[in-house]
Design a protein around this motif. Structure first.
Motif, PDB file in Angstrom:
ATOM      1  N   ASN A 102      34.993  48.154  45.708  1.00  0.00           N
ATOM      2  CA  ASN A 102      36.364  47.839  45.513  1.00  0.00           C
ATOM      3  C   ASN A 102      36.677  47.035  47.045  1.00  0.00           C
ATOM      4  OD1 ASN A 102      37.151  50.043  47.018  1.00  0.00           O
ATOM      5  ND2 ASN A 102      36.930  51.577  45.387  1.00  0.00           N
ATOM      6  N   HIS A 103      37.978  46.550  46.847  1.00  0.00           N
ATOM      7  CA  HIS A 103      38.546  46.045  48.137  1.00  0.00           C
ATOM      8  C   HIS A 103      38.596  46.735  49.489  1.00  0.00           C
ATOM      9  CE1 HIS A 103      38.615  41.651  47.022  1.00  0.00           C
ATOM     10  NE2 HIS A 103      39.818  41.591  45.658  1.00  0.00           N
ATOM     11  N   SER A 107      37.026  46.502  52.879  1.00  0.00           N
ATOM     12  CA  SER A 107      38.472  46.488  54.078  1.00  0.00           C
ATOM     13  C   SER A 107      37.414  47.218  54.764  1.00  0.00           C
ATOM     14  CB  SER A 107      39.937  46.749  53.860  1.00  0.00           C
ATOM     15  OG  SER A 107      40.269  46.442  54.923  1.00  0.00           O
ATOM     16  N   ALA A 320      31.939  41.629  48.223  1.00  0.00           N
ATOM     17  CA  ALA A 320      33.287  41.335  48.132  1.00  0.00           C
ATOM     18  C   ALA A 320      32.954  39.732  47.007  1.00  0.00           C
ATOM     19  CB  ALA A 320      33.143  40.218  49.128  1.00  0.00           C
ATOM     20  N   GLN A 324      35.435  40.408  43.037  1.00  0.00           N
ATOM     21  CA  GLN A 324      36.604  39.077  43.620  1.00  0.00           C
ATOM     22  C   GLN A 324      36.905  38.807  42.180  1.00  0.00           C
ATOM     23  OE1 GLN A 324      36.676  35.713  45.736  1.00  0.00           O
ATOM     24  NE2 GLN A 324      38.338  35.212  45.325  1.00  0.00           N
ATOM     25  N   GLU A 327      37.731  41.840  39.541  1.00  0.00           N
ATOM     26  CA  GLU A 327      39.397  41.607  39.341  1.00  0.00           C
ATOM     27  C   GLU A 327      39.648  40.493  38.923  1.00  0.00           C
ATOM     28  OE1 GLU A 327      40.658  43.402  43.376  1.00  0.00           O
ATOM     29  OE2 GLU A 327      39.862  44.972  42.591  1.00  0.00           O
TER      30      GLU A 327
END
Length: 332
Positions: A102-103, A107, A320, A324, A327
Motif C-alpha cells: 500500500n502507499h 512512503s 508503487a 497505483q 487503487e
C-alpha cells in the motif's frame, strides 16, 4: 566468488514453500551455513531440526546476531516493516516480491532509504528477470530489431487452487487483500517485466473483477492499460482463473513482432518475410533455474562489493506501480 562463502550466518523470516526453496538453493552454492529462523512461537519442526536452525521469536532478535544477510520470505504485508528493521541495522537482505502492498508502506520505505543511506546490499525476488529467454526478449527489443514499438501485451493466468496443492488457497494470503492478495500484487512479475523493458510508464486505466467460484475477497482478474514514454500502448492481463496455465508476452513494432510463450517454451520473431525461432531450449525457459541465478548474483554482489543487480529501489518502483493500478482499478 560464491565458492568462498563458507560458514555463513543467515537469518530467515518465513520458511514456507518459497523460503524453503531459497534455503535449498543457497545450500547448493555454499557450505556450512548456520541458520536462524524467525518463528514467533519458537517451535521446531522437522525442517528446522534438519537444518539445525536456531530459533528466535522476532526479526529484531535475529538482527542482533548480526547475520551475513537476511531472507524475507514471509507474507507480503509483513515485508515493509522487516525491510525497515534490516536497513536500520545495515544488514543485507534478499526480499520476496512485492516489497510493499500500500502507499503507506511505499512512503515508509522511501523515507527509510533516505535516512539509512548508503544502503546495504539488497535484492528483490522478481526472478523472471534472470530467465535466459526473457533476457533475450529484452535484448531484441533494446537492439531495435522490431523497429518502433506500437503496442505490447503481458498475460499470465493460473487456477489459484492449483498453486499450492498442499494448502487450502482460501486460507492463503492470495485470498486476502489486506495481506497483499489479489492478482495485481500477487502476479507482479508481469508488471515488473513491463517496467524493466519500457521504463517509467503512465497508467491509463485498470479494471478488475471477482470470480464467484473462487470465494475469495481479492480481485481474481485484472486488466491494465499503460503508455510508454514513446507512446506505445501496453496491456497487462492477470488472472487466478486459467485452468491451463498461461504466460505469454508480445511486443509489436513496425519492423516485426516478438513473442515469448512459456507454455510453448518458445521465443519467436516475426518479420515481414520470415519467422525466426530465437530460443526454444529447455534451459532458456527453466524458471526454477532462475532462483539459482538470482542467488549466485546476490552472493557475488555481497562478496565482491558489486552493484546490486535488482536492488530494493527497483522493487519499490514496481510495487508503487502495482499499487497505483490496484487503487485506480474499477470493478466490473
Amino acid at each position: 566468488m560464491v565458492a568462498s562463502f563458507t560458514g555463513l550466518n543467515i537469518a530467515v523470516a518465513g520458511t514456507g514453500s518459497i523460503g524453503k526453496r531459497h534455503i535449498s538453493e543457497i545450500e547448493k552454492l555454499t557450505s556450512r551455513v548456520n541458520w536462524t529462523f524467525v518463528r514467533e512461537n519458537k517451535t521446531h519442526d522437522q525442517f528446522s531440526l534438519e537444518k539445525q536452525a536456531s530459533l528466535v521469536s522476532s526479526v529484531r532478535q535475529a538482527l542482533i546476531t548480526k547475520p551475513h544477510f537476511l531472507i524475507i520470505s514471509n507474507p507480503s504485508f509483513l515485508h515493509a516493516e522487516i525491510i525497515q528493521q534490516a536497513l536500520q541495522a545495515s544488514i543485507p537482505f534478499y526480499v520476496e516480491k512485492p516489497v510493499a502492498i500500500n502507499h503507506e508502506q511505499i512512503s515508509a520505505l522511501s523515507n527509510a532509504i533516505k535516512v539509512f543511506h548508503p544502503l546495504p546490499c539488497t535484492q528483490v525476488g522478481c526472478n523472471l528477470r534472470f530467465l535466459p529467454s526473457i533476457r533475450r526478449f529484452k535484448e531484441v527489443i533494446d537492439e531495435g530489431l522490431i523497429g518502433h514499438i506500437a503496442r505490447a501485451s503481458f498475460e499470465v493466468g493460473q487456477w489459484l487452487p492449483d498453486w499450492r496443492p498442499a494448502t487450502n488457497y482460501i486460507d492463503s494470503y492470495s485470498a486476502n487483500p489486506d495481506q497483499g492478495g489479489g492478482v495485481l500484487l500477487d502476479l507482479i512479475h508481469e508488471i515488473d517485466i513491463a517496467r524493466w523493458i519500457f521504463g517509467t510508464m503512465k497508467p491509463i486505466s485498470c479494471i478488475k473483477s471477482y470470480v464467484p467460484s473462487l470465494e475469495i475477497l481479492s480481485e481474481s482478474v485484472a486488466s491494465a492499460t499503460l503508455t510508454t514514454p514513446n507512446n506505445a500502448i501496453v496491456n497487462i492481463n492477470l488472472d487466478y482463473i486459467a485452468r491451463k496455465p498461461v504466460r505469454r508476452y508480445q511486443v509489436v513494432g513496425d519492423k516485426g513482432t516478438i513473442v515469448w510463450d512459456l507454455s510453448l517454451k518458445e521465443l519467436t520473431l516475426q518479420t515481414v518475410t520470415n519467422r525466426y525461432v530465437l530460443s526454444c531450449g529447455p534451459n532458456d525457459f527453466d524458471i526454477l533455474g532462475t532462483y539459482r541465478t538470482a542467488w549466485t548474483t546476490f552472493l557475488d554482489s555481497l562478496c565482491n562489493d558489486l552493484v546490486c543487480v535488482q536492488p530494493l529501489t527497483e522493487g519499490l518502483e514496481t510495487s508503487a506501480l502495482a499499487i497505483q493500478l490496484k487503487e485506480m482499478a474499477c470493478q466490473i
